[in-house]
Design an enzyme around this catalytic site. Sequence first.
Site, PDB file in Angstrom:
ATOM      1  N   THR A   1       0.833  -1.211   0.000  1.00 28.55           N
ATOM      2  CA  THR A   1       0.000   0.000   0.000  1.00 28.55           C
ATOM      3  C   THR A   1       0.865   1.258   0.000  1.00 28.55           C
ATOM      4  OG1 THR A   1      -0.032  -0.048   2.417  1.00 28.55           O
ATOM      5  CG2 THR A   1      -1.883  -1.114   1.287  1.00 28.55           C
TER       6      THR A   1
ATOM      7  N   GLU B   1      17.997  16.145 -11.250  1.00 29.31           N
ATOM      8  CA  GLU B   1      16.537  16.074 -11.096  1.00 29.31           C
ATOM      9  C   GLU B   1      15.972  17.472 -10.919  1.00 29.31           C
ATOM     10  OE1 GLU B   1      15.004  12.582  -8.733  1.00 29.31           O
ATOM     11  OE2 GLU B   1      16.875  12.982  -7.688  1.00 29.31           O
TER      12      GLU B   1
ATOM     13  N   ASP C   1      21.845   8.503  -1.064  1.00 30.02           N
ATOM     14  CA  ASP C   1      20.619   8.230  -1.821  1.00 30.02           C
ATOM     15  C   ASP C   1      20.906   7.908  -3.298  1.00 30.02           C
ATOM     16  OD1 ASP C   1      17.712   8.184  -2.072  1.00 30.02           O
ATOM     17  OD2 ASP C   1      17.913  10.039  -3.221  1.00 30.02           O
TER      18      ASP C   1
ATOM     19  N   HIS D   1      23.241   4.447  -7.543  1.00 32.19           N
ATOM     20  CA  HIS D   1      22.967   4.626  -8.974  1.00 32.19           C
ATOM     21  C   HIS D   1      24.193   5.118  -9.761  1.00 32.19           C
ATOM     22  CE1 HIS D   1      18.993   3.926  -7.656  1.00 32.19           C
ATOM     23  NE2 HIS D   1      18.663   5.154  -7.363  1.00 32.19           N
TER      24      HIS D   1
HETATM   25  N1  LIG Z   1       8.931   5.847  -2.698  1.00 29.39           N
HETATM   26  C1  LIG Z   1       9.960   5.890  -3.524  1.00 29.39           C
HETATM   27  O1  LIG Z   1      10.018   6.676  -4.496  1.00 29.39           O
HETATM   28  C2  LIG Z   1      11.123   4.970  -3.325  1.00 29.39           C
HETATM   29  C3  LIG Z   1      11.143   4.076  -2.269  1.00 29.39           C
HETATM   30  N2  LIG Z   1      12.188   3.213  -2.119  1.00 29.39           N
HETATM   31  C4  LIG Z   1      12.223   2.265  -1.012  1.00 29.39           C
HETATM   32  O2  LIG Z   1      11.079   1.442  -1.032  1.00 29.39           O
HETATM   33  C5  LIG Z   1      10.672   1.101   0.283  1.00 29.39           C
HETATM   34  C6  LIG Z   1       9.220   1.547   0.490  1.00 29.39           C
HETATM   35  O3  LIG Z   1       9.159   2.937   0.341  1.00 29.39           O
HETATM   36  P1  LIG Z   1       7.764   3.718   0.246  1.00 29.39           P
HETATM   37  O4  LIG Z   1       6.774   2.938  -0.539  1.00 29.39           O
HETATM   38  O5  LIG Z   1       8.099   5.090  -0.170  1.00 29.39           O
HETATM   39  O6  LIG Z   1       7.329   3.747   1.784  1.00 29.39           O
HETATM   40  P2  LIG Z   1       5.876   4.115   2.383  1.00 29.39           P
HETATM   41  O7  LIG Z   1       6.124   4.668   3.736  1.00 29.39           O
HETATM   42  O8  LIG Z   1       5.068   4.881   1.415  1.00 29.39           O
HETATM   43  O9  LIG Z   1       5.174   2.683   2.533  1.00 29.39           O
HETATM   44  C7  LIG Z   1       5.583   1.749   3.503  1.00 29.39           C
HETATM   45  C8  LIG Z   1       4.765   0.490   3.317  1.00 29.39           C
HETATM   46  O10 LIG Z   1       5.178  -0.461   4.283  1.00 29.39           O
HETATM   47  C9  LIG Z   1       4.042  -0.908   5.032  1.00 29.39           C
HETATM   48  N3  LIG Z   1       4.477  -1.223   6.399  1.00 29.39           N
HETATM   49  C10 LIG Z   1       4.981  -0.371   7.321  1.00 29.39           C
HETATM   50  N4  LIG Z   1       5.242  -1.039   8.458  1.00 29.39           N
HETATM   51  C11 LIG Z   1       4.905  -2.328   8.247  1.00 29.39           C
HETATM   52  C12 LIG Z   1       4.928  -3.508   9.040  1.00 29.39           C
HETATM   53  N5  LIG Z   1       5.363  -3.503  10.314  1.00 29.39           N
HETATM   54  N6  LIG Z   1       4.523  -4.667   8.494  1.00 29.39           N
HETATM   55  C13 LIG Z   1       4.078  -4.710   7.210  1.00 29.39           C
HETATM   56  N7  LIG Z   1       4.021  -3.624   6.412  1.00 29.39           N
HETATM   57  C14 LIG Z   1       4.419  -2.453   6.924  1.00 29.39           C
HETATM   58  C15 LIG Z   1       3.083   0.278   4.971  1.00 29.39           C
HETATM   59  O11 LIG Z   1       1.746  -0.083   5.177  1.00 29.39           O
HETATM   60  P3  LIG Z   1       1.087  -0.150   6.668  1.00 29.39           P
HETATM   61  O12 LIG Z   1       1.469   1.106   7.367  1.00 29.39           O
HETATM   62  O13 LIG Z   1      -0.387  -0.302   6.413  1.00 29.39           O
HETATM   63  O14 LIG Z   1       1.648  -1.357   7.307  1.00 29.39           O
HETATM   64  C16 LIG Z   1       3.277   0.687   3.533  1.00 29.39           C
HETATM   65  O15 LIG Z   1       2.585  -0.179   2.666  1.00 29.39           O
HETATM   66  C17 LIG Z   1      11.655   1.807   1.223  1.00 29.39           C
HETATM   67  O16 LIG Z   1      12.696   0.910   1.556  1.00 29.39           O
HETATM   68  C18 LIG Z   1      12.202   2.938   0.359  1.00 29.39           C
HETATM   69  O17 LIG Z   1      13.485   3.334   0.776  1.00 29.39           O
HETATM   70  C19 LIG Z   1      13.218   3.182  -3.040  1.00 29.39           C
HETATM   71  C20 LIG Z   1      13.243   4.037  -4.099  1.00 29.39           C
HETATM   72  C21 LIG Z   1      12.223   5.036  -4.315  1.00 29.39           C
HETATM   73  O1  LIG Z   2      16.416   5.983  -6.032  1.00 30.51           O
HETATM   74  C1  LIG Z   2      16.091   7.132  -6.215  1.00 30.51           C
HETATM   75  O2  LIG Z   2      15.925   7.563  -7.482  1.00 30.51           O
HETATM   76  C2  LIG Z   2      15.125   8.708  -7.759  1.00 30.51           C
HETATM   77  C3  LIG Z   2      15.482   9.130  -9.189  1.00 30.51           C
HETATM   78  O3  LIG Z   2      15.122   8.110 -10.085  1.00 30.51           O
HETATM   79  P1  LIG Z   2      14.779   8.427 -11.623  1.00 30.51           P
HETATM   80  O4  LIG Z   2      14.535   7.094 -12.222  1.00 30.51           O
HETATM   81  O5  LIG Z   2      13.573   9.324 -11.587  1.00 30.51           O
HETATM   82  O6  LIG Z   2      15.963   9.134 -12.181  1.00 30.51           O
HETATM   83  C4  LIG Z   2      15.381   9.820  -6.768  1.00 30.51           C
HETATM   84  O7  LIG Z   2      14.428  10.866  -6.965  1.00 30.51           O
HETATM   85  C5  LIG Z   2      15.235   9.304  -5.355  1.00 30.51           C
HETATM   86  O8  LIG Z   2      15.584  10.323  -4.434  1.00 30.51           O
HETATM   87  C6  LIG Z   2      16.130   8.108  -5.129  1.00 30.51           C
HETATM   88  O9  LIG Z   2      15.841   7.515  -3.875  1.00 30.51           O
END
Ligand SMILES: NC(=O)C1=CN([C@@H]2O[C@H](COP(=O)(O)OP(=O)(O)OC[C@H]3O[C@@H](n4cnc5c(N)ncnc54)[C@H](OP(=O)(O)O)[C@@H]3O)[C@@H](O)[C@H]2O)C=CC1
Ligand SMILES: O=C1O[C@H](COP(=O)(O)O)[C@@H](O)[C@H](O)[C@H]1O
EC number: 1.1.1.49
Length: 486
Positions: A19, A218, A237, A242
């Site tokens: 989610t 970016e 980051d 990357h």
């Molecule tokens: N968003 C982005 O653009 C990027 C994200 N990432 C990486 O991806 C990962 C997710 O990021 P992001 O989607 O932004 O994070 P979010 O905070 O948006 O989402 C976190 C998700 O984890 C779930 N969650 C949190 N705690 C628990 C738990 N104890 N058990 C099960 N599920 C849990 C949450 O749902 P709920 O609270 O209902 O449990 C939610 O679905 C991170 O490691 C982030 O660094 C990497 C690159 C880019």
């Molecule tokens: O992993 C990450 O990448 C994005 C940039 O990705 P791009 O495919 O749009 O170039 C960056 O914005 C973010 O901070 C970083 O965690």
Amino acid sequence: MVSRVIPVDPFDLVIFGGTGDLARRKILPALFRRFCAGQMEDNSRIIGAARADMDDAGYRDFVREAIAEFNTGPATCEAGTVDGFLERVGYVAVDAMGEDGWEELGRRMRDRNVVQAFYFSVGPSLFGALAERLHAHGMAGEGTRIVVEKPFGRDEASARALNATLAEHFDESQIYRIDHYLGKETVQNLMAVRFGNMLFEPLWNSQYVDHIQITVAETVGVGGRGEYYDKSGAMRDMMQNHLMQLLCLIAMEPPAKFDPDAVRDEKLKVIRALDPVEPQDIVRGQYTGGDGQPDYRTQVENPDSRTESFVALKARISNWRWAGTPFYLRTGKRLRAKVSEIAVVFKETPHSIFTEDAGRHRNILTIRLQPNEGMDLGVTIKEPGPGGMRLVDVPLDMTFADALGPDAEDVPDAYERLIMDVIRGNQTLFMRGDEVVAAWAWTDPIIAAWEERGEAPKPYDSGSSGPEDALALLHHDGRRWRDIRV
Ligand SMILES: NC(=O)C1=CN([C@@H]2O[C@H](COP(=O)(O)OP(=O)(O)OC[C@H]3O[C@@H](n4cnc5c(N)ncnc54)[C@H](OP(=O)(O)O)[C@@H]3O)[C@@H](O)[C@H]2O)C=CC1
Ligand SMILES: O=C1O[C@H](COP(=O)(O)O)[C@@H](O)[C@H](O)[C@H]1O
């Protein structure tokens, strides 16, 4: 040209964090596009997992909205197709840190003769707990794969510790550490161009290459990820992962074959050959406000933040191929344009037969990752017309969309390709544990030196090319950065 879509074996993909922001914006739309492309067999399933109390129908609504908002795929996906995709989607409420939901998840995964993969799209503090619970609940069998999002640790020690935790329950061949830059079309093309052509490889060394520039610029700021970003900064980051991966692909020796370990062995040798970076060879920046946008500190709600949203540095690789050729790397947020490119700047000819009026010229091979994916090679020719021999540089342009027609527009985005590679069991485009550790080992002393000096990053205007000092980094060497522009 007609691209061939080869369906992957039937699979169950559980998305922990199903989610979350990443699932909504990237993972779910990517899976939908692969479904539309005909790559998913009928028997495949996608199961979202998070703590939120939701049933299958509720999650299908969530996925439908995510697709409506974020699917940027080709028009071949008919509106009605979404229902077909959603039939394969389900949800289990699971707590990574507790016992809730694990039995139900185990029940759904049991007796399924398909590839089983678990995508860890949750905060990094949960990666170890997920691995442990998958094992405890009988879901860490031999064929199982886990996909681990970034950040993979925040320094060498934590990356080693995470590797060790995952290794308690999974073999290295089951662990897919994502770096989505490796899934970008042009990044893979880099290997095709280097190792599929005779033309470039003989010139690919310090005898002919003056320097290399890698830019990932970016226009966006930290957005809603301020809490995470302020503890990371551009170095952790973007640079450690990357840009480091791009550097490896540009600099590595030809692998003996195109298989995961052969490629990753060569990348590892590059990282290990990197010299430590001297303090005068690195510039950090932080964006100020402008254009109605808040400054960095306001956005991360930390008025004293010393975290960098920009970093530029000069790297050197101590090996036979690259001794004497600097690699200039820069990345930042809120810059003038969204541009990711690698420029290989060749040396001038050893002697010019032309008069001084002709000027001095250099060939530059530019590999554009985004936008306008493609490459161009700057070649020096005679300026047309009378008036003597004046020289001008023109691009031999290969924009993929022009060269390859509609197929080039249909290329899968990074997440589509990488998830399908997980199902195929192909680790070539994923980082191995020792690569990540080596990358941190290079990064850690740089960050430690900043912390010791207590240095604040240089301010730079939103919409600029970064701090002035970053320009000076190349000026000192008699070189200049390429413009950040589309
Ligand atoms: N968003 C982005 O653009 C990027 C994200 N990432 C990486 O991806 C990962 C997710 O990021 P992001 O989607 O932004 O994070 P979010 O905070 O948006 O989402 C976190 C998700 O984890 C779930 N969650 C949190 N705690 C628990 C738990 N104890 N058990 C099960 N599920 C849990 C949450 O749902 P709920 O609270 O209902 O449990 C939610 O679905 C991170 O490691 C982030 O660094 C990497 C690159 C880019
Ligand atoms: O992993 C990450 O990448 C994005 C940039 O990705 P791009 O495919 O749009 O170039 C960056 O914005 C973010 O901070 C970083 O965690």
